[in-house]
Design a protein around this motif. Structure first.
Motif, PDB file in Angstrom:
ATOM      1  N   THR A  50       0.865  -1.178   0.000  1.00 27.91           N
ATOM      2  CA  THR A  50       0.000   0.000   0.000  1.00 27.91           C
ATOM      3  C   THR A  50       0.904   1.230   0.000  1.00 27.91           C
ATOM      4  O   THR A  50       1.683   1.427   0.947  1.00 27.91           O
ATOM      5  N   THR A  52       1.413   5.027   0.460  1.00 30.40           N
ATOM      6  CA  THR A  52       0.758   6.161   1.102  1.00 30.40           C
ATOM      7  C   THR A  52       1.358   7.492   0.666  1.00 30.40           C
ATOM      8  O   THR A  52       0.760   8.549   0.896  1.00 30.40           O
ATOM      9  N   GLU A  53       2.544   7.459   0.076  1.00 27.00           N
ATOM     10  CA  GLU A  53       3.163   8.630  -0.537  1.00 27.00           C
ATOM     11  C   GLU A  53       3.758   8.203  -1.875  1.00 27.00           C
ATOM     12  O   GLU A  53       4.229   7.068  -2.008  1.00 27.00           O
ATOM     13  N   TYR A  64       5.735   3.027   1.362  1.00 27.37           N
ATOM     14  CA  TYR A  64       4.769   1.943   1.258  1.00 27.37           C
ATOM     15  C   TYR A  64       4.940   0.974   2.415  1.00 27.37           C
ATOM     16  O   TYR A  64       5.986   0.914   3.073  1.00 27.37           O
ATOM     17  N   SER A  75       7.520  -1.954   6.398  1.00 26.73           N
ATOM     18  CA  SER A  75       7.426  -0.692   5.660  1.00 26.73           C
ATOM     19  C   SER A  75       8.772  -0.323   5.052  1.00 26.73           C
ATOM     20  O   SER A  75       9.832  -0.659   5.589  1.00 26.73           O
TER      21      SER A  75
END
Length: 325
Positions: A50, A52-53, A64, A75
């Motif tokens: 995922t 996020t930036e 991510y 992460s």
């Protein structure tokens, strides 16, 4: 499988991944530089990423995280140091903590290169490590196996979703002795498909398997850690014995992904882990279920029950009863 070679060199401190992709360079470039498309393959099955930036500029950063089927998280961040559209880009890749700050170990420089080939695009990704220790650490973490399985998901990303899956029914892939991937394209939006999986009144209308059964009891989890159960019974004198499943929610990420444990009600197992993900494109949703079995014998025993045929009957009913109204 698009990966043709993964090679680690302890002398040069590199890991080189080569892939032969059946798509033009410009299409591959979009897959690697659009975070929504990256999320579909950057991470092996069961560990989706995922982002996020995603500041795709020189000096910019992408952040991510990956969540495993047991709720584990990892992460990392990319710092973009060079961009040469559509031929390649370079990042500094580093593990990060919950605060987004890089942690010691595992940092590398990754160079992605895309060049035209007879079949479409040759992709080369080279990771350079500063020390033997950092290289050995990521190899012991399963980097080579993870890259192979992650890249194996690219075929579905590079094709139009309807071209890839429409009309092909429920498909089963045996990934290894304990993992099975089941996919089905349903002609409807992701939000509604998610609701069909997570609202009892809707579930009772479609999640029934072959004709002649009804869902008699359902209680769903509303958060990770909650328990759930559901139960079916034959209608009238159609035959068969009532049965049901129960388990716990591990991950709930609406409307994208849910991970649950599952076991037959009234038994001690065997227990499976069911990782459901939904991806929408052009009004259609690809439903992917990654099932983790405890062993090969259990995998084969459950598949032999006609489970997949029952899933196809349910998906057809979902399209017919809910997605066309």
């Amino acid at each position: 499988m698009p990966v043709t070679d993964v090679h680690s060199d302890p002398e040069d401190l590199t890991v080189v991944v080569t892939a032969d992709l059946a798509a033009p360079v410009e299409r591959v470039w979009r897959a690697y530089t659009d975070p929504r498309q990256l999320e579909r393959f950057w991470g092996p099955p069961g560990w989706p990423a995922t982002f996020t930036e995603f500041d795709f500029t020189v000096g910019g950063r992408a952040l991510y995280s990956m969540t495993g089927p047991h709720g584990e998280t990892s992460s990392a961040a990319w710092e973009f140091t060079a961009i040469d559209e559509p031929h390649g880009f370079t990042v500094i890749d580093a593990f990060v903590g919950a605060d987004g700050v890089p942690v010691d170990g595992g940092q590398s420089r990754m160079e992605f290169a895309f060049e035209a080939s007879a079949s479409g695009t040759k992709m080369t990704a080279t990771s350079y490590f500063a020390t033997h220790e950092s290289l050995e650490m990521v190899l012991e973490m399963g980097m080579v196996e993870g890259l192979r399985s992650a890249m194996g998901q690219l075929d579905a990303v590079l094709q139009d979703l309807r071209e890839y899956a429409q009309g092909k029914g429920t498909r089963v892939e045996l990934l290894d002795d304990t993992h099975v991937r089941i996919t089905r394209l349903v002609d409807g939006p992701r939000e509604l498909v998610w609701r069909a999986y997570n609202e009892p009144d809707l579930m009772r209308q479609w999640l029934l398997g072959p004709d002649g059964w009804e869902m008699t009891d359902v209680e769903l989890a509303s958060a990770a850690g909650d328990s759930y159960h559901y139960r079916w019974a034959p209608i009238g004198d159609t035959g068969g014995e009532p049965f049901g499943f129960e388990g716990e929610a591990v991950v709930l990420d609406a409307p994208r992904r849910s991970v649950t444990t599952e076991r037959m009600q009234g038994t001690d197992g065997p227990e499976t882990i069911n990782d459901l993900s939904l991806y929408e494109e052009d009004g259609a949703t690809l439903v992917t279920t990654l099932v983790e079995y405890p062993d090969l014998a259990t995998r084969d025993l459950i598949l032999a029950t006609g489970m997949v045929d029952g899933m196809e009957a349910s998906y057809a009913r979902l399209e017919r009863e809910l997605l066309t109204v």
